[in-house]
Design a protein around this motif. Structure first.
Motif, PDB file in Angstrom:
ATOM      1  N   SER A   1       0.913  -1.231   0.053  1.00 57.34           N
ATOM      2  CA  SER A   1      -0.006   0.186  -0.083  1.00 57.34           C
ATOM      3  C   SER A   1       1.025   1.227  -0.100  1.00 57.34           C
ATOM      4  O   SER A   1       2.088   1.396   0.470  1.00 57.34           O
ATOM      5  N   LEU A   2       0.477   2.264  -0.743  1.00 56.79           N
ATOM      6  CA  LEU A   2       1.023   3.648  -0.770  1.00 56.79           C
ATOM      7  C   LEU A   2      -0.113   4.677  -0.439  1.00 56.79           C
ATOM      8  O   LEU A   2      -1.458   4.468  -0.765  1.00 56.79           O
ATOM      9  N   ALA A   3       0.174   5.398   0.712  1.00 57.40           N
ATOM     10  CA  ALA A   3      -0.620   6.405   0.992  1.00 57.40           C
ATOM     11  C   ALA A   3       0.039   7.809   1.270  1.00 57.40           C
ATOM     12  O   ALA A   3       1.183   7.880   1.865  1.00 57.40           O
ATOM     13  N   GLU A   4      -0.433   8.780   0.708  1.00 60.02           N
ATOM     14  CA  GLU A   4       0.231  10.154   0.460  1.00 60.02           C
ATOM     15  C   GLU A   4       0.125  10.933   1.971  1.00 60.02           C
ATOM     16  O   GLU A   4      -0.933  10.926   2.536  1.00 60.02           O
ATOM     17  N   LYS A   5       1.466  11.600   2.355  1.00 58.48           N
ATOM     18  CA  LYS A   5       1.279  12.010   3.886  1.00 58.48           C
ATOM     19  C   LYS A   5       0.842  13.580   3.401  1.00 58.48           C
ATOM     20  O   LYS A   5       1.719  14.416   2.562  1.00 58.48           O
ATOM     21  N   VAL A   6      -0.340  14.019   3.962  1.00 54.01           N
ATOM     22  CA  VAL A   6      -0.799  15.302   3.597  1.00 54.01           C
ATOM     23  C   VAL A   6      -0.615  16.037   5.119  1.00 54.01           C
ATOM     24  O   VAL A   6      -1.190  15.850   5.878  1.00 54.01           O
ATOM     25  N   TRP A   7       0.047  17.186   4.987  1.00 53.78           N
ATOM     26  CA  TRP A   7       0.667  17.980   6.151  1.00 53.78           C
ATOM     27  C   TRP A   7      -0.292  19.251   6.111  1.00 53.78           C
ATOM     28  O   TRP A   7      -0.616  19.855   5.027  1.00 53.78           O
ATOM     29  N   GLN A   8      -0.395  19.699   7.207  1.00 50.65           N
ATOM     30  CA  GLN A   8      -1.072  21.065   7.398  1.00 50.65           C
ATOM     31  C   GLN A   8      -0.273  21.986   8.487  1.00 50.65           C
ATOM     32  O   GLN A   8       0.069  21.529   9.269  1.00 50.65           O
ATOM     33  N   ILE A   9      -0.534  23.368   8.356  1.00 56.07           N
ATOM     34  CA  ILE A   9      -0.163  24.200   9.684  1.00 56.07           C
ATOM     35  C   ILE A   9      -1.434  24.242  10.603  1.00 56.07           C
ATOM     36  O   ILE A   9      -2.536  24.519  10.069  1.00 56.07           O
ATOM     37  N   GLU A  10      -1.523  23.932  11.870  1.00 59.25           N
ATOM     38  CA  GLU A  10      -2.580  23.797  12.710  1.00 59.25           C
ATOM     39  C   GLU A  10      -2.717  25.484  12.773  1.00 59.25           C
ATOM     40  O   GLU A  10      -2.144  26.229  13.244  1.00 59.25           O
ATOM     41  N   GLY A  11      -4.135  25.563  12.849  1.00 53.93           N
ATOM     42  CA  GLY A  11      -4.415  27.131  12.610  1.00 53.93           C
ATOM     43  C   GLY A  11      -4.903  27.522  14.052  1.00 53.93           C
ATOM     44  O   GLY A  11      -4.929  28.829  14.287  1.00 53.93           O
ATOM     45  N   ARG A  12      -5.429  26.584  15.006  1.00 56.55           N
ATOM     46  CA  ARG A  12      -5.696  27.225  16.110  1.00 56.55           C
ATOM     47  C   ARG A  12      -5.742  26.167  17.433  1.00 56.55           C
ATOM     48  O   ARG A  12      -4.988  25.165  17.099  1.00 56.55           O
ATOM     49  N   GLY A  13      -5.830  26.455  18.489  1.00 55.23           N
ATOM     50  CA  GLY A  13      -5.561  25.636  19.824  1.00 55.23           C
ATOM     51  C   GLY A  13      -4.222  25.550  20.277  1.00 55.23           C
ATOM     52  O   GLY A  13      -3.440  26.337  19.905  1.00 55.23           O
ATOM     53  N   LYS A  14      -4.103  24.386  20.906  1.00 54.25           N
ATOM     54  CA  LYS A  14      -2.738  24.290  21.571  1.00 54.25           C
ATOM     55  C   LYS A  14      -1.432  24.079  20.664  1.00 54.25           C
ATOM     56  O   LYS A  14      -0.397  24.550  20.887  1.00 54.25           O
ATOM     57  N   PHE A  15      -1.762  23.710  19.545  1.00 52.39           N
ATOM     58  CA  PHE A  15      -0.945  23.391  18.657  1.00 52.39           C
ATOM     59  C   PHE A  15      -0.972  24.418  17.441  1.00 52.39           C
ATOM     60  O   PHE A  15      -0.318  24.031  16.298  1.00 52.39           O
ATOM     61  N   ALA A  16      -1.643  25.493  17.553  1.00 53.20           N
ATOM     62  CA  ALA A  16      -1.352  26.465  16.350  1.00 53.20           C
ATOM     63  C   ALA A  16      -0.143  26.787  15.993  1.00 53.20           C
ATOM     64  O   ALA A  16       0.872  26.996  16.991  1.00 53.20           O
ATOM     65  N   GLY A  17       0.187  26.862  14.745  1.00 50.55           N
ATOM     66  CA  GLY A  17       1.461  27.082  14.154  1.00 50.55           C
ATOM     67  C   GLY A  17       2.394  25.819  14.047  1.00 50.55           C
ATOM     68  O   GLY A  17       3.537  25.978  13.409  1.00 50.55           O
ATOM     69  N   ARG A  18       2.056  24.889  14.796  1.00 49.31           N
ATOM     70  CA  ARG A  18       2.695  23.487  14.272  1.00 49.31           C
ATOM     71  C   ARG A  18       2.268  22.712  13.095  1.00 49.31           C
ATOM     72  O   ARG A  18       1.050  23.016  12.645  1.00 49.31           O
ATOM     73  N   LEU A  19       3.355  21.976  12.541  1.00 45.71           N
ATOM     74  CA  LEU A  19       3.005  21.400  11.352  1.00 45.71           C
ATOM     75  C   LEU A  19       2.335  20.074  11.720  1.00 45.71           C
ATOM     76  O   LEU A  19       2.885  19.373  12.694  1.00 45.71           O
ATOM     77  N   THR A  20       1.316  19.600  11.254  1.00 50.24           N
ATOM     78  CA  THR A  20       0.614  18.287  11.733  1.00 50.24           C
ATOM     79  C   THR A  20       0.042  17.733  10.600  1.00 50.24           C
ATOM     80  O   THR A  20      -0.075  18.176   9.633  1.00 50.24           O
ATOM     81  N   LEU A  21      -0.512  16.579  10.933  1.00 47.95           N
ATOM     82  CA  LEU A  21      -1.021  15.565   9.681  1.00 47.95           C
ATOM     83  C   LEU A  21      -2.229  15.845   9.490  1.00 47.95           C
ATOM     84  O   LEU A  21      -3.319  15.984  10.237  1.00 47.95           O
TER      85      LEU A  21
END
Length: 335
Positions: free
Chosen positions: A58-78
């Motif tokens: 299996s192959l699955a693409e990792k799609v990342w995003q910058i968390e926009g709010r909350g405790k992890f705002a500004g962090r790169l997450t999945l």
């Protein structure tokens, strides 16, 4: 099996989480990433496992995003783990069969394999494409499909039989043929005097024969997929042949393997990327553990612990916290 594996609770651990604030932050972010990715653990695990049955890898693409709010705002997450159709892609490997890239057949573009999660099912000679998990059941599946069609034909012919017509006058032949063609779809037919119509049995095979053949193939399919069948088909039959407890223990090997695969992919292909993007100087990465501990297993483990303590041993609290999948309360939030 996939749903059974992904229905388990999960925990994220780090050996230094209690004494290292950076390690605890990494644990919290990794847990957040799995819980808040599209579909949560179910979406992540499904992307990892689903194609293993039919394709062997299996192959699955990792799609990342910058968390926009909350405790992890500004962090790169999945954001999501998006499974890819193997029919649209080619694996690119080096001279030693190490997969290095993924080529899109439609455009010819090649992407690093690290942009995806990549995993194989059981393989024999380190084949990049692995071996399909359903391969052992293919033969019985196609045979059963044929048997069920023949069984339907048998019932049609057995219920209606074969109509046999006899005549003396050759002039009655065309009338008789028309009547025989009609009687297959209607419940009556009119024929001239002297013409006879009767039903004869075409096959001597009984319903029990077809049913037995179908059930044996069904059991073969189940063994090919679940590694056992009694725990599914005859677990509630008191006088059934075989030991359902043994079959259950054998069938547990399949979910165990799938659990291991999910943990390996998350721990080696997702969490390292997530931590490298967000934290500098982290010496060790967090790990995920999927819990499959039953109440009976917990009781057995506590009996072992009790005996070990009476013998003078000092069991590791952190080890058994992970083994028993126990979530301890936050010291800052006792509730």
């Amino acid at each position: 099996q996939v749903l059974g594996v992904l229905a388990q609770e999960f925990q994220v651990h780090h050996p230094d989480a209690r004494k290292n604030d950076l390690a605890q932050q990494a644990v919290d972010l990794c847990r957040h990433a799995v819980e808040h990715a599209d579909g949560g653990l179910l979406g992540v695990g499904n992307a990892i496992l689903m194609n293993l049955g039919s394709d062997g890898f299996s192959l699955a693409e990792k799609v990342w995003q910058i968390e926009g709010r909350g405790k992890f705002a500004g962090r790169l997450t999945l954001k999501a783990l998006k499974p890819k159709d193997p029919e649209d892609l080619n694996l690119v490997a080096d001279d030693f069969r190490n997969v290095t890239g993924v080529r899109v057949m439609r455009t010819g573009e090649t992407w690093p394999v690290t942009d995806f999660t990549y995993v194989r099912y059981l393989h024999t000679f380190d084949e990049p494409m692995g071996m399909a998990a359903f391969r052992a059941a293919y033969g019985a599946y196609w045979m059963r499909d044929t048997v069920r069609k023949l069984r339907a034909i048998h019932h049609e012919k057995h219920a209606g039989g074969v109509w046999l017509g006899t005549y003396e006058d050759p002039a009655d032949k065309s009338v008789l043929e028309a009547a025989l063609a009609r009687v297959r779809h209607a419940m009556w037919a009119a024929v001239p005097a002297g013409v006879k119509m009767e039903v004869v049995q075409r096959t001597t095979a009984s319903e029990a024969d077809w049913k037995s053949f179908d059930e044996s193939l069904r059991e073969e399919i189940l063994v090919g997929i679940a590694l056992a069948h009694l725990h599914i088909l005859q677990g509630g039959v008191s006088d059934a042949r075989g030991n359902t407890k043994v079959h259950k223990e054998v069938s547990d090997l399949g979910p165990w393997l799938l659990t291991y695969i999910v943990q390996e992919v998350v721990n080696k292909q997702l969490f390292p990327d997530l931590c490298d993007y967000n934290f500098a100087g982290l010496a060790e990465y967090p790990t995920i553990t999927l819990g499959g501990v039953t109440n009976q297993e917990v009781l057995e483990q506590f009996q072992i612990l009790d005996a070990a303590q009476r013998a003078g041993f000092r069991p590791s609290r952190s080890h058994y916290k992970q083994v028993l999948t126990i979530q301890e309360s936050d010291p800052d939030d006792p509730d």
